[in-house]
Design a protein around this motif. Sequence first.
Motif, PDB file in Angstrom:
ATOM      1  N   GLN A   6      -0.324   2.849  28.569  1.00 48.43           N
ATOM      2  CA  GLN A   6      -0.868   2.072  29.674  1.00 48.43           C
ATOM      3  C   GLN A   6      -2.013   1.237  29.126  1.00 48.43           C
ATOM      4  O   GLN A   6      -2.912   1.752  28.466  1.00 48.43           O
ATOM      5  N   LEU A   7      -1.961  -0.040  29.429  1.00 50.12           N
ATOM      6  CA  LEU A   7      -2.998  -0.960  28.972  1.00 50.12           C
ATOM      7  C   LEU A   7      -3.663  -1.573  30.189  1.00 50.12           C
ATOM      8  O   LEU A   7      -2.982  -2.030  31.125  1.00 50.12           O
ATOM      9  N   VAL A   8      -4.980  -1.588  30.200  1.00 50.03           N
ATOM     10  CA  VAL A   8      -5.722  -2.154  31.327  1.00 50.03           C
ATOM     11  C   VAL A   8      -6.566  -3.317  30.835  1.00 50.03           C
ATOM     12  O   VAL A   8      -7.043  -3.338  29.696  1.00 50.03           O
ATOM     13  N   PHE A   9      -6.746  -4.269  31.723  1.00 53.19           N
ATOM     14  CA  PHE A   9      -7.555  -5.444  31.406  1.00 53.19           C
ATOM     15  C   PHE A   9      -8.999  -5.115  31.765  1.00 53.19           C
ATOM     16  O   PHE A   9      -9.302  -4.803  32.917  1.00 53.19           O
TER      17      PHE A   9
ATOM     18  N   VAL B  42       3.878   0.049  29.137  1.00 53.68           N
ATOM     19  CA  VAL B  42       4.844  -0.437  28.165  1.00 53.68           C
ATOM     20  C   VAL B  42       5.385   0.718  27.336  1.00 53.68           C
ATOM     21  O   VAL B  42       4.760   1.780  27.217  1.00 53.68           O
ATOM     22  N   ASN B  43       6.563   0.502  26.796  1.00 54.59           N
ATOM     23  CA  ASN B  43       7.078   1.380  25.756  1.00 54.59           C
ATOM     24  C   ASN B  43       6.826   0.710  24.415  1.00 54.59           C
ATOM     25  O   ASN B  43       7.159  -0.475  24.228  1.00 54.59           O
ATOM     26  N   ASN B  44       6.227   1.431  23.517  1.00 49.28           N
ATOM     27  CA  ASN B  44       5.971   0.891  22.185  1.00 49.28           C
ATOM     28  C   ASN B  44       7.229   1.037  21.336  1.00 49.28           C
ATOM     29  O   ASN B  44       7.646   2.143  21.002  1.00 49.28           O
ATOM     30  N   LEU B  45       7.836  -0.079  21.002  1.00 46.02           N
ATOM     31  CA  LEU B  45       9.071  -0.053  20.219  1.00 46.02           C
ATOM     32  C   LEU B  45       8.799  -0.272  18.740  1.00 46.02           C
ATOM     33  O   LEU B  45       9.731  -0.359  17.944  1.00 46.02           O
ATOM     34  N   SER B  46       7.528  -0.372  18.387  1.00 44.76           N
ATOM     35  CA  SER B  46       7.160  -0.568  16.993  1.00 44.76           C
ATOM     36  C   SER B  46       6.981   0.790  16.318  1.00 44.76           C
ATOM     37  O   SER B  46       6.947   1.833  16.964  1.00 44.76           O
ATOM     38  N   ASP B  47       6.858   0.747  15.017  1.00 45.48           N
ATOM     39  CA  ASP B  47       6.588   1.972  14.277  1.00 45.48           C
ATOM     40  C   ASP B  47       5.098   2.286  14.219  1.00 45.48           C
ATOM     41  O   ASP B  47       4.702   3.350  13.763  1.00 45.48           O
ATOM     42  N   SER B  51      -2.529   2.563  19.450  1.00 45.05           N
ATOM     43  CA  SER B  51      -3.805   1.847  19.454  1.00 45.05           C
ATOM     44  C   SER B  51      -3.666   0.419  18.928  1.00 45.05           C
ATOM     45  O   SER B  51      -4.500  -0.441  19.207  1.00 45.05           O
ATOM     46  N   ASP B  52      -2.604   0.170  18.155  1.00 45.97           N
ATOM     47  CA  ASP B  52      -2.383  -1.188  17.658  1.00 45.97           C
ATOM     48  C   ASP B  52      -1.997  -2.163  18.775  1.00 45.97           C
ATOM     49  O   ASP B  52      -1.950  -3.376  18.555  1.00 45.97           O
ATOM     50  N   LEU B  53      -1.702  -1.620  19.942  1.00 52.18           N
ATOM     51  CA  LEU B  53      -1.348  -2.488  21.064  1.00 52.18           C
ATOM     52  C   LEU B  53      -2.577  -3.069  21.746  1.00 52.18           C
ATOM     53  O   LEU B  53      -2.474  -3.997  22.546  1.00 52.18           O
ATOM     54  N   GLU B  54      -3.737  -2.517  21.465  1.00 52.00           N
ATOM     55  CA  GLU B  54      -4.957  -3.038  22.064  1.00 52.00           C
ATOM     56  C   GLU B  54      -5.257  -4.414  21.475  1.00 52.00           C
ATOM     57  O   GLU B  54      -5.202  -4.628  20.261  1.00 52.00           O
ATOM     58  N   TRP B  58      -7.840  -6.095  26.507  1.00 52.16           N
ATOM     59  CA  TRP B  58      -6.888  -5.079  26.960  1.00 52.16           C
ATOM     60  C   TRP B  58      -7.124  -3.785  26.189  1.00 52.16           C
ATOM     61  O   TRP B  58      -7.173  -3.783  24.967  1.00 52.16           O
ATOM     62  N   PHE B  59      -7.267  -2.714  26.935  1.00 57.02           N
ATOM     63  CA  PHE B  59      -7.581  -1.421  26.332  1.00 57.02           C
ATOM     64  C   PHE B  59      -6.541  -0.379  26.715  1.00 57.02           C
ATOM     65  O   PHE B  59      -6.021  -0.376  27.826  1.00 57.02           O
ATOM     66  N   LEU B  60      -6.311   0.498  25.783  1.00 58.78           N
ATOM     67  CA  LEU B  60      -5.374   1.592  25.990  1.00 58.78           C
ATOM     68  C   LEU B  60      -6.025   2.661  26.860  1.00 58.78           C
ATOM     69  O   LEU B  60      -7.182   3.019  26.663  1.00 58.78           O
ATOM     70  N   VAL B  61      -5.278   3.159  27.838  1.00 58.35           N
ATOM     71  CA  VAL B  61      -5.766   4.267  28.647  1.00 58.35           C
ATOM     72  C   VAL B  61      -5.616   5.532  27.822  1.00 58.35           C
ATOM     73  O   VAL B  61      -4.506   5.842  27.376  1.00 58.35           O
ATOM     74  N   PRO B  62      -6.716   6.246  27.577  1.00 56.47           N
ATOM     75  CA  PRO B  62      -6.608   7.446  26.743  1.00 56.47           C
ATOM     76  C   PRO B  62      -5.753   8.520  27.394  1.00 56.47           C
ATOM     77  O   PRO B  62      -5.731   8.646  28.619  1.00 56.47           O
TER      78      PRO B  62
END
Lengths: 155, 66
Positions: A6-9, B42-47, B51-54, B58-62
Amino acid sequence: MPNQAQLVFGEAGGSSVAYDVPHAQIIELVCATASFDGGGSAGAWFPAVEVVSDSGHVISRTVTPQSVPAGGSADVTFAPFLGAVGTGGGGGFDPSTALPFNGGELHVHAILDVPGDNWQTEPDAGGYVVVSAPALGDPSPDAWVIPVLRLVGGL
Amino acid sequence: MNGALPSGLELGSNYSVRFVALDATDGSAMAGVAIGNAAIQVNNLSDSSLSDLETGAWFLVPEKGP
């Protein structure tokens, strides 16, 4: 679900908010939600979420089925199966809702308000849910065929 | 209010998910609408790690701890 995130702005929003997929990443968008504050809008508008390709082209645009009036606001969720609400007959969901190919199982929970006891429900060959009362000898059971949901696709 | 997002939307590098308000008369961007509390799942389809999605604001919900 280790690969689900989950990503939040984290900032106050502007007239548009975008998440740019970082380099060398691939994601599948599952769900998107946002609050749209249209207090300064002069006309009706639609909340929308767009997918923009790496070339800058909009390749997908999803809008809500209803517009928001001038000055109005809306909290909106975009997700598969959250389709349009029926527009006729006082609302309810659209009986012709189409499912994506290979949509898998769809479980529908509904309360059918019908008179008497011994009512039965079953799917017919057309994909409709049929409600009938054979134990009561209903002379016109066809009158109680209710198109609760039409299943379309690779089910 | 809900919208029917297409399923199976796979997005690669430099693709964007963009929230906008569209004028009901011509589909252009609507002025006077501020968008906030945006979140995506989202579903992370990368390897790579999640945290690389941040990126940017935009921040990852822990995840919850055990």
